[in-house]
Design a protein around this motif. Structure first.
Motif, PDB file in Angstrom:
ATOM      1  N   ARG A  93       0.842  -1.208   0.000  1.00  0.00           N
ATOM      2  CA  ARG A  93       0.000   0.000   0.000  1.00  0.00           C
ATOM      3  C   ARG A  93       0.872   1.250   0.000  1.00  0.00           C
ATOM      4  N   SER A  94       1.939   1.235   0.791  1.00  0.00           N
ATOM      5  CA  SER A  94       2.863   2.382   0.790  1.00  0.00           C
ATOM      6  C   SER A  94       3.440   2.589  -0.597  1.00  0.00           C
ATOM      7  N   GLN A  95       3.852   1.495  -1.228  1.00  0.00           N
ATOM      8  CA  GLN A  95       4.413   1.605  -2.575  1.00  0.00           C
ATOM      9  C   GLN A  95       3.392   2.147  -3.568  1.00  0.00           C
ATOM     10  N   ARG A  96       2.175   1.638  -3.494  1.00  0.00           N
ATOM     11  CA  ARG A  96       1.128   2.056  -4.438  1.00  0.00           C
ATOM     12  C   ARG A  96       0.802   3.545  -4.299  1.00  0.00           C
ATOM     13  N   TYR A  97       0.573   3.991  -3.073  1.00  0.00           N
ATOM     14  CA  TYR A  97       0.233   5.405  -2.874  1.00  0.00           C
ATOM     15  C   TYR A  97       1.412   6.320  -3.199  1.00  0.00           C
ATOM     16  N   ALA A  98       2.618   5.895  -2.853  1.00  0.00           N
ATOM     17  CA  ALA A  98       3.799   6.701  -3.187  1.00  0.00           C
ATOM     18  C   ALA A  98       3.965   6.811  -4.700  1.00  0.00           C
ATOM     19  N   LEU A  99       3.787   5.704  -5.389  1.00  0.00           N
ATOM     20  CA  LEU A  99       3.949   5.700  -6.846  1.00  0.00           C
ATOM     21  C   LEU A  99       2.926   6.608  -7.521  1.00  0.00           C
ATOM     22  N   GLN A 100       1.725   6.700  -6.951  1.00  0.00           N
ATOM     23  CA  GLN A 100       0.710   7.603  -7.504  1.00  0.00           C
ATOM     24  C   GLN A 100       1.165   9.058  -7.448  1.00  0.00           C
ATOM     25  N   ARG A 101       2.108   9.353  -6.541  1.00  0.00           N
ATOM     26  CA  ARG A 101       2.648  10.716  -6.449  1.00  0.00           C
ATOM     27  C   ARG A 101       4.040  10.819  -7.068  1.00  0.00           C
ATOM     28  N   GLY A 102       4.485   9.752  -7.707  1.00  0.00           N
ATOM     29  CA  GLY A 102       5.757   9.795  -8.422  1.00  0.00           C
ATOM     30  C   GLY A 102       6.972   9.314  -7.642  1.00  0.00           C
TER      31      GLY A 102
ATOM     32  N   GLY B  80      -4.585   0.631   8.874  1.00  0.00           N
ATOM     33  CA  GLY B  80      -5.693   1.361   8.279  1.00  0.00           C
ATOM     34  C   GLY B  80      -5.808   1.137   6.788  1.00  0.00           C
ATOM     35  N   GLU B  81      -6.499   2.060   6.160  1.00  0.00           N
ATOM     36  CA  GLU B  81      -6.734   1.977   4.720  1.00  0.00           C
ATOM     37  C   GLU B  81      -6.079   3.156   3.993  1.00  0.00           C
ATOM     38  N   GLY B  82      -6.538   3.436   2.783  1.00  0.00           N
ATOM     39  CA  GLY B  82      -5.919   4.403   1.893  1.00  0.00           C
ATOM     40  C   GLY B  82      -5.748   5.797   2.425  1.00  0.00           C
ATOM     41  N   ASP B  83      -6.737   6.297   3.170  1.00  0.00           N
ATOM     42  CA  ASP B  83      -6.622   7.669   3.640  1.00  0.00           C
ATOM     43  C   ASP B  83      -5.434   7.841   4.583  1.00  0.00           C
ATOM     44  N   GLY B  84      -5.086   6.818   5.330  1.00  0.00           N
ATOM     45  CA  GLY B  84      -3.917   6.886   6.212  1.00  0.00           C
ATOM     46  C   GLY B  84      -2.623   7.012   5.427  1.00  0.00           C
ATOM     47  N   PHE B  85      -2.522   6.327   4.315  1.00  0.00           N
ATOM     48  CA  PHE B  85      -1.315   6.400   3.485  1.00  0.00           C
ATOM     49  C   PHE B  85      -1.224   7.762   2.790  1.00  0.00           C
ATOM     50  N   GLU B  86      -2.372   8.326   2.431  1.00  0.00           N
ATOM     51  CA  GLU B  86      -2.397   9.675   1.851  1.00  0.00           C
ATOM     52  C   GLU B  86      -1.944  10.700   2.889  1.00  0.00           C
TER      53      GLU B  86
END
Length: 162
Positions: A56-65, A131-137
């Protein structure tokens, strides 16, 4: 030539600290400082040694480059306090664990990452693991802010050492 070294620390080194390492690495590159700063991350516990960052960390980070895929978890050691000029912890629990590992460490060397933030007024980067996505954001929002502050500090510090 590397003239400054920074270590990012969280509990397991699979969510917050690798995110902070990846974000700061990208910001240093954009600022033209990457060649002068050594950067790494580690965990205060050995739960995930050798593993890549949480998917999840990788996915959300990659969405921001930010590409975290090459990073691997490791545990912080006493030698890290000699190797790194600045050890940045994600929360107070990490600070306590790091102080127990090296009680003589200077408060100037061991700090909370969020002490560099200017837009968010939280003291800690919250652990998103359960948690879920909002925590990683939120982690990315906080880390980007704090890393901007770290880059500003480094610009000033490295300008004095030229």
């Amino acid at each position: 030539m590397k003239t400054f070294a920074i270590l990012m620390c969280c509990m397991g080194n699979i969510c917050r600290s690798p995110t902070a390492e990846g974000v700061l690495r990208a910001k240093l590159l954009a600022a033209g400082l990457a060649e002068r700063v050594e950067l790494d991350s580690a965990g205060t516990h050995d739960y995930h040694l050798g593993r890549p960052p949480d998917a999840r960390s990788q996915r959300y980070a990659l969405q921001r480059g930010y590409d975290l895929s090459a990073l691997r978890a490791r545990k912080v050691g006493v030698a890290d306090f000699q190797r790194f000029d600045l050890v940045l912890a994600m929360d107070h629990a990490n600070i306590s664990t790091l102080r127990a590992l090296h009680p003589e460490v200077s408060p100037d060397k061991l700090r909370l990452l969020m002490s560099f933030a200017t837009r968010h007024h939280a003291e800690e980067v919250p652990d998103p693991y359960y948690g879920e996505g909002d925590g990683f954001e939120t982690v990315l929002d906080y880390v980007e802010d704090a890393c901007d502050g770290v880059v500003a500090m480094l610009r000033e510090q490295l300008a004095r050492t030229r």
